[in-house]
Scaffold this active site. Sequence first.
Site, PDB file in Angstrom:
ATOM      1  N   GLY A   1      -6.559   3.075 -11.716  1.00 23.68           N
ATOM      2  CA  GLY A   1      -7.653   3.159 -11.612  1.00 23.68           C
ATOM      3  C   GLY A   1      -8.675   1.920 -11.195  1.00 23.68           C
TER       4      GLY A   1
ATOM      5  N   GLU B   1      -4.763  -7.790  -6.629  1.00 21.50           N
ATOM      6  CA  GLU B   1      -2.456  -8.135  -6.307  1.00 21.50           C
ATOM      7  C   GLU B   1      -3.233  -9.569  -5.716  1.00 21.50           C
ATOM      8  OE1 GLU B   1      -0.290  -3.963  -6.783  1.00 21.50           O
ATOM      9  OE2 GLU B   1      -0.462  -5.570  -4.845  1.00 21.50           O
TER      10      GLU B   1
ATOM     11  N   ARG C   1       1.023  -1.038   0.215  1.00 15.73           N
ATOM     12  CA  ARG C   1       0.139  -0.070  -0.194  1.00 15.73           C
ATOM     13  C   ARG C   1       1.081   1.345   0.350  1.00 15.73           C
ATOM     14  NH1 ARG C   1      -4.351   2.925  -1.640  1.00 15.73           N
ATOM     15  NH2 ARG C   1      -5.350   3.463   0.141  1.00 15.73           N
ATOM     16  N   GLY C   2       0.816   1.661  -1.074  1.00 22.33           N
ATOM     17  CA  GLY C   2       2.101   2.919  -1.375  1.00 22.33           C
ATOM     18  C   GLY C   2       2.127   3.865   0.177  1.00 22.33           C
ATOM     19  N   GLU C   3       1.092   4.209   0.407  1.00 23.40           N
ATOM     20  CA  GLU C   3      -0.122   5.819   1.393  1.00 23.40           C
ATOM     21  C   GLU C   3       1.377   5.390   2.505  1.00 23.40           C
ATOM     22  OE1 GLU C   3      -3.621   5.930   3.244  1.00 23.40           O
ATOM     23  OE2 GLU C   3      -3.653   5.976   1.107  1.00 23.40           O
ATOM     24  N   ASP C   4       1.393   4.120   2.447  1.00 21.10           N
ATOM     25  CA  ASP C   4       1.571   3.426   4.454  1.00 21.10           C
ATOM     26  C   ASP C   4       3.079   2.902   4.369  1.00 21.10           C
ATOM     27  OD1 ASP C   4      -0.557   3.422   5.763  1.00 21.10           O
ATOM     28  OD2 ASP C   4      -1.024   1.253   5.073  1.00 21.10           O
ATOM     29  N   THR C   5       3.004   2.818   3.056  1.00 24.94           N
ATOM     30  CA  THR C   5       4.984   2.243   3.236  1.00 24.94           C
ATOM     31  C   THR C   5       6.443   2.630   1.286  1.00 24.94           C
ATOM     32  OG1 THR C   5       4.764   0.019   2.391  1.00 24.94           O
ATOM     33  CG2 THR C   5       4.397   0.087   4.723  1.00 24.94           C
ATOM     34  N   ARG C   6       5.897   3.413   1.142  1.00 25.84           N
ATOM     35  CA  ARG C   6       6.042   3.443  -0.667  1.00 25.84           C
ATOM     36  C   ARG C   6       7.685   4.145  -0.097  1.00 25.84           C
ATOM     37  NH1 ARG C   6       3.146   6.119  -3.280  1.00 25.84           N
ATOM     38  NH2 ARG C   6       2.056   4.563  -4.855  1.00 25.84           N
TER      39      ARG C   6
END
Length: 246
Positions: free
Chosen positions: A56, A90, A24-29
Amino acid sequence: MAYMSQSSSSNIPQNTHEVFLSFRGEDTRNNFTSHLHATLTRFQIKTYIDYNLVRGDEISNALLRAIEESKLSVVVLSENYANSKWCLDELVKILECKKNKGQIVVPVFYGIDPSNVRNQTGSYGIAFAKHEKQFWRDVSKVQRWRSALAEIANLAGWDCSTNSMQSELVERIAKDVLEKLNHVYVGDIDEEINKYEQLSNLQVMNLMRGSGFNTQLWHDLQATNQHLGELRMKKNVILLRLPRGM
């Protein structure tokens, strides 16, 4: 835009990538996942990581293909992972590849209790309350997501507190990934070596049976032994990827 790290060794199996990172990008990117990706790259593990910030409603065919082509997937389950329909899709695909293609799956529980993932409680429960309202006409989709989370929570993985010393853990996870990949590759190569050793022995016997020297059989034996040498070298190069102490 997606980025794939490159391996410098031509003897490592030349797939586009070996590992797929789901997160999850906002958590761990910008913290854990970026550090893990950097460490995997340092170990010459070709890794697919999706840096696309705009997504999308449906997971792209390119991403589905990237998952299918991977030998191993690392799934970083964080506080808001279940909020993302994309992440959940995913995960369903990753576990489908585990079942149908033998893909290795390594879960990392980043600042989240595995029981919350397994039972969809806490932040995961809140996320699924929203999903069930949005997809009330497609109950089966939500159930697939729930089943996938329950399944991955029962796999052996890594626990990572957001307050812990992450550098050491990232190193250990990367070494674990490398060891698992090498086990797959070496197993495949050992099987091929065994077949060519049997062929070589058979060719030697055929040469010895003949009443005279057979040039064609001799050339065939030399070609077989050359390929055997290449396979053994390939195996040694793969094993050299293992850091000291493993």
